[in-house]
Design an enzyme around this catalytic site. Structure first.
Site, short mmCIF file in Angstrom:
data_model
loop_
_atom_site.label_atom_id
_atom_site.label_comp_id
_atom_site.label_asym_id
_atom_site.label_seq_id
_atom_site.Cartn_x
_atom_site.Cartn_y
_atom_site.Cartn_z
CG ASN A 56 39.19 58.89 100.06
OD1 ASN A 56 39.31 59.21 100.64
ND2 ASN A 56 39.40 56.92 99.62
CG ASP A 114 39.26 53.97 89.94
OD1 ASP A 114 38.39 54.23 91.00
OD2 ASP A 114 39.62 52.62 89.67
CB SER A 115 43.98 55.64 93.10
OG SER A 115 42.79 55.88 94.32
#
Ligand SMILES: O=c1nc[nH]c2c1ncn2[C@H]1C[C@H](O)[C@@H](COP(=O)(O)OP(=O)(O)OP(=O)(O)O)O1
Ligand SMILES: [Mg+2]
Length: 197
Positions: A13, A71-72
């Site tokens: 990302n 990780d969100s």
């Protein structure tokens, strides 16, 4: 040339990578996992932490370097924490715009006071693929969900996330200020404490 230790960031990302690089650049020689592999591991965990660990292990495996994964996601209270760990896949794999549109639609009849939400971030650092003791740090950022998108900075759900302390959306914050306030910034501050950097 730098004498800094190498670290691979286990994310594909671009928005995240930019933020993480900014937070870590002074302390590590940062590489992206994309330099080593374009394969993204399936996020099969049931928690942010599990997914962060599996992404970090994968990146350490393909790079042979220590790896940090993030990780969100966004947890909306009235939706019992959804989209949560499924934030990136909320509208299928259709991208940020579609995810945001779906969220606005789900909340269309929900009044302002009931639109509270949190951004959540779990960071996992592994020294190698089979590291039995990953370092885990988490961060939470309180906010609420707007009725329409505002701002063009950031990525993901930023245009919908109202930051009451600043009276603007997360996508209206400067990158510098977001990097001081965000869930990711809070998790990173804890990680830096753990690493004493
Ligand atoms: O600061 C943020 N501002 C706006 N949105 C955010 C933020 N932080 C996470 N988010 C959203 C984006 C995505 O919908 C999901 C993360 O999903 P997540 O699987 O962790 O990341 P990803 O798939 O985009 O990249 P990767 O797994 O390669 O790191 O939460
Ligand atoms: Mg992902």
């Amino acid at each position: 040339m730098t004498n800094h230790q190498k670290l691979v960031l286990a994310s594909h990302n671009q928005g995240k990578l930019k933020e993480l690089q900014k937070m870590l650049g002074d302390h590590f020689e940062v590489h992206s996992v994309a330099e080593f592999s374009s394969i993204e591991p399936e996020e099969t965990g049931l928690s942010f932490v599990e997914n962060a660990i599996l992404k970090a292990r994968h990146a350490a495996k393909v790079s042979g370097l220590p790896a940090l994964a993030d990780d969100s996601g966004l947890a909306v209270d009235i939706l019992q924490g959804a989209p949560g760990i499924y934030s990136a896949r909320y509208a299928g794999n259709a991208g940020d715009q579609a995810n945001n549109a779906k969220l606005l639609n789900e909340l269309k009849d929900i009044p302002e006071q009931q639109r509270t939400a949190q951004f959540i971030c779990a960071l996992a650092l592994v020294r190698h693929e089979n590291d039995p003791m990953p370092i885990i740090c988490e961060g939470i950022w309180q906010g609420s969900i707007l009725f329409e998108a505002r701002g063009t900075n950031g990525f993901g759900y930023d245009p919908l996330f109202w930051v009451a302390e600043q009276q603007c959306s997360s996508a209206e914050l400067s990158p510098e200020l977001k990097n001081q306030l965000s869930h990711r910034a809070k998790a990173m501050a804890l990680l830096k404490q753990r690493l004493t950097i």
